[in-house]
Motif scaffolding. Sequence first.
Motif, PDB file in Angstrom:
ATOM      1  N   GLU A 190     -14.267  10.100  -9.451  1.00  0.00           N
ATOM      2  CA  GLU A 190     -13.722  10.807  -8.292  1.00  0.00           C
ATOM      3  C   GLU A 190     -14.808  11.636  -7.598  1.00  0.00           C
ATOM      4  N   LEU A 191     -15.630  12.309  -8.369  1.00  0.00           N
ATOM      5  CA  LEU A 191     -16.704  13.107  -7.780  1.00  0.00           C
ATOM      6  C   LEU A 191     -17.691  12.234  -7.004  1.00  0.00           C
ATOM      7  N   ASN A 192     -17.854  11.003  -7.440  1.00  0.00           N
ATOM      8  CA  ASN A 192     -18.750  10.068  -6.760  1.00  0.00           C
ATOM      9  C   ASN A 192     -18.056   9.283  -5.647  1.00  0.00           C
ATOM     10  N   ASN A 193     -16.815   9.635  -5.341  1.00  0.00           N
ATOM     11  CA  ASN A 193     -16.046   8.943  -4.295  1.00  0.00           C
ATOM     12  C   ASN A 193     -15.900   7.451  -4.579  1.00  0.00           C
ATOM     13  N   GLU A 194     -15.782   7.092  -5.851  1.00  0.00           N
ATOM     14  CA  GLU A 194     -15.761   5.686  -6.247  1.00  0.00           C
ATOM     15  C   GLU A 194     -14.350   5.132  -6.466  1.00  0.00           C
ATOM     16  N   ILE A 195     -13.330   5.947  -6.197  1.00  0.00           N
ATOM     17  CA  ILE A 195     -11.945   5.468  -6.216  1.00  0.00           C
ATOM     18  C   ILE A 195     -11.394   5.657  -4.810  1.00  0.00           C
ATOM     19  N   VAL A 196     -11.230   4.561  -4.092  1.00  0.00           N
ATOM     20  CA  VAL A 196     -10.915   4.615  -2.661  1.00  0.00           C
ATOM     21  C   VAL A 196      -9.481   4.146  -2.428  1.00  0.00           C
TER      22      VAL A 196
ATOM     23  N   ALA B  34      -6.851  -5.202   5.186  1.00  0.00           N
ATOM     24  CA  ALA B  34      -7.356  -4.359   4.100  1.00  0.00           C
ATOM     25  C   ALA B  34      -8.103  -5.157   3.033  1.00  0.00           C
ATOM     26  N   ILE B  35      -7.464  -6.139   2.427  1.00  0.00           N
ATOM     27  CA  ILE B  35      -8.102  -6.888   1.341  1.00  0.00           C
ATOM     28  C   ILE B  35      -9.297  -7.680   1.866  1.00  0.00           C
ATOM     29  N   LYS B  36      -9.152  -8.295   3.032  1.00  0.00           N
ATOM     30  CA  LYS B  36     -10.248  -9.096   3.571  1.00  0.00           C
ATOM     31  C   LYS B  36     -11.456  -8.237   3.943  1.00  0.00           C
ATOM     32  N   THR B  37     -11.216  -7.027   4.436  1.00  0.00           N
ATOM     33  CA  THR B  37     -12.329  -6.147   4.791  1.00  0.00           C
ATOM     34  C   THR B  37     -13.050  -5.668   3.544  1.00  0.00           C
ATOM     35  N   VAL B  38     -12.295  -5.337   2.511  1.00  0.00           N
ATOM     36  CA  VAL B  38     -12.908  -4.981   1.235  1.00  0.00           C
ATOM     37  C   VAL B  38     -13.703  -6.166   0.681  1.00  0.00           C
ATOM     38  N   ALA B  39     -13.133  -7.360   0.794  1.00  0.00           N
ATOM     39  CA  ALA B  39     -13.821  -8.560   0.310  1.00  0.00           C
ATOM     40  C   ALA B  39     -15.178  -8.732   0.987  1.00  0.00           C
ATOM     41  N   ALA B  40     -15.220  -8.522   2.293  1.00  0.00           N
ATOM     42  CA  ALA B  40     -16.482  -8.671   3.026  1.00  0.00           C
ATOM     43  C   ALA B  40     -17.512  -7.647   2.549  1.00  0.00           C
ATOM     44  N   TYR B  41     -17.064  -6.408   2.314  1.00  0.00           N
ATOM     45  CA  TYR B  41     -17.978  -5.377   1.808  1.00  0.00           C
ATOM     46  C   TYR B  41     -18.519  -5.746   0.433  1.00  0.00           C
ATOM     47  N   LEU B  42     -17.653  -6.218  -0.437  1.00  0.00           N
ATOM     48  CA  LEU B  42     -18.080  -6.565  -1.798  1.00  0.00           C
ATOM     49  C   LEU B  42     -19.081  -7.723  -1.780  1.00  0.00           C
TER      50      LEU B  42
ATOM     51  N   SER C 138     -24.856   3.878  -6.054  1.00  0.00           N
ATOM     52  CA  SER C 138     -24.524   4.685  -7.234  1.00  0.00           C
ATOM     53  C   SER C 138     -23.389   5.656  -6.946  1.00  0.00           C
ATOM     54  N   ARG C 139     -23.227   6.023  -5.690  1.00  0.00           N
ATOM     55  CA  ARG C 139     -22.100   6.845  -5.262  1.00  0.00           C
ATOM     56  C   ARG C 139     -21.880   6.631  -3.774  1.00  0.00           C
ATOM     57  N   LEU C 140     -20.686   6.992  -3.314  1.00  0.00           N
ATOM     58  CA  LEU C 140     -20.385   6.944  -1.887  1.00  0.00           C
ATOM     59  C   LEU C 140     -20.409   8.360  -1.334  1.00  0.00           C
ATOM     60  N   ASP C 141     -21.106   8.563  -0.227  1.00  0.00           N
ATOM     61  CA  ASP C 141     -21.045   9.887   0.390  1.00  0.00           C
ATOM     62  C   ASP C 141     -19.698  10.050   1.089  1.00  0.00           C
ATOM     63  N   ASP C 142     -19.394  11.283   1.484  1.00  0.00           N
ATOM     64  CA  ASP C 142     -18.078  11.578   2.047  1.00  0.00           C
ATOM     65  C   ASP C 142     -17.800  10.771   3.317  1.00  0.00           C
ATOM     66  N   SER C 143     -18.817  10.610   4.152  1.00  0.00           N
ATOM     67  CA  SER C 143     -18.590   9.893   5.404  1.00  0.00           C
ATOM     68  C   SER C 143     -18.296   8.415   5.156  1.00  0.00           C
ATOM     69  N   THR C 144     -18.954   7.811   4.163  1.00  0.00           N
ATOM     70  CA  THR C 144     -18.693   6.405   3.837  1.00  0.00           C
ATOM     71  C   THR C 144     -17.301   6.239   3.254  1.00  0.00           C
ATOM     72  N   PHE C 145     -16.942   7.137   2.331  1.00  0.00           N
ATOM     73  CA  PHE C 145     -15.599   7.110   1.745  1.00  0.00           C
ATOM     74  C   PHE C 145     -14.551   7.169   2.848  1.00  0.00           C
ATOM     75  N   TRP C 146     -14.708   8.100   3.779  1.00  0.00           N
ATOM     76  CA  TRP C 146     -13.694   8.271   4.814  1.00  0.00           C
ATOM     77  C   TRP C 146     -13.720   7.125   5.819  1.00  0.00           C
TER      78      TRP C 146
ATOM     79  N   PHE D 118     -14.255   4.023   4.932  1.00  0.00           N
ATOM     80  CA  PHE D 118     -13.426   3.024   4.256  1.00  0.00           C
ATOM     81  C   PHE D 118     -11.952   3.302   4.524  1.00  0.00           C
ATOM     82  N   VAL D 119     -11.550   4.549   4.314  1.00  0.00           N
ATOM     83  CA  VAL D 119     -10.142   4.921   4.450  1.00  0.00           C
ATOM     84  C   VAL D 119      -9.626   4.641   5.857  1.00  0.00           C
ATOM     85  N   THR D 120     -10.415   5.007   6.845  1.00  0.00           N
ATOM     86  CA  THR D 120      -9.946   4.897   8.228  1.00  0.00           C
ATOM     87  C   THR D 120     -10.122   3.484   8.797  1.00  0.00           C
ATOM     88  N   ASP D 121     -11.212   2.816   8.434  1.00  0.00           N
ATOM     89  CA  ASP D 121     -11.506   1.509   9.031  1.00  0.00           C
ATOM     90  C   ASP D 121     -10.868   0.342   8.284  1.00  0.00           C
TER      91      ASP D 121
END
Length: 393
Positions: free
Chosen positions: A273-279, A290-298, A46-54, A56-59
Amino acid sequence: MLVRRTAHDILQRLARALVASAVASAVASAIALAPAARASAQALPSRLDDSTFWKFVTDYSEPGGYFRSDNFVSNEMAFQYVIPTLLQTTKPGGVYLGVGPDQNFTYIVALKPKLAFIFDIRRGNFQEHLLYKAVIEMSENRADFLSRLFSRPRPAGLDTAVSADSMLKAYAAAPGSDTLYQKNLKAVRDWLTVHHHFTLGDSDLAGIEYVYSAFSAAGPDLTYNFGNGSGGARGFGRGMPTYGDLMIQTDGQGAHRAYIASEANYRVLREMELNNEIVPLVGNFAGDKAIKTVAAYLKEHHATVTAFYLSNVEQYLWNGSDDGRKFFGNVAALPLDSASTFIRAVFNGGGFRGAGGGGGMRGPTILASMIDQLKAFNAGHINSYYDVIQLSK
């Protein structure tokens, strides 16, 4: 010399054949798995916490690359025109993918995905999205958002019912304030690094400051290439559209769909944005990560891509290299269904014979089924930018 050149050509052709074979295999697998993806329920958090959001950004991000412009705002005047069709053919609750700055926000508000990832080869775009994230989260309404974005005092009389056009005119007339800019810049930095605990280095903080200085200097007159020899901000009929121009466009049917067109639109964006849902990610469309890693998560979360906004990036991918084919290989890794849609911008004709739009910045925005285009690619019908445009409508 002739022998060496011939050997080199053979190796190049062999390498391209191997790329095409690998991509074709991935495309065939993606097409075969599409029915299973349609049957899966969405299982995104339902939302991403800050550590998960970051994380995604870094990994998930890749090394940044070069582009000739800062691309502070869109240069596409007609990008809203496809929204009525998208609302008929797609469903909310999926995953939105995109590229570039805040035109993505308007698509996100309209399509209402559960999660969005923005890929861009420019790290500056990632920095701009972090700036937007901070400013949007700190601003409860549109008038406060524009005040922070442009570092201008909020004019009197801007209640929640005021149109975007009236707000933008009010801010265009408001004087800039260096004192407010410095205060807001510190607040943005603190929001990202203290409130969210994002580990931003000096170069990213400097990049955010660079983007913010452009918004503060130009206000609603900021353009795509402001500060890059463009001679300053320019409006309708004089080159690039301004931020203000773009925010008052319609979908071609009279509806104003920009993310600041109404308080309701802005609230949808702010909640995401408050839910960290735009990464925002640093990612090459033809890259290996990038795209392949997102694909695996989805896939892990049984999520399906609703739409992928490409702008005109493919114009550069199909420019004498294998990047266009590599991109289709990345797309093949994504979980898709029959409604998953490419959104493309076409400039200067681009070989497109379809209806709508026109020349220059009012060139058409066009759509294509992602599954159908993967099938066409697998069948050997897509070998150039011209082909992807001709197979869109």
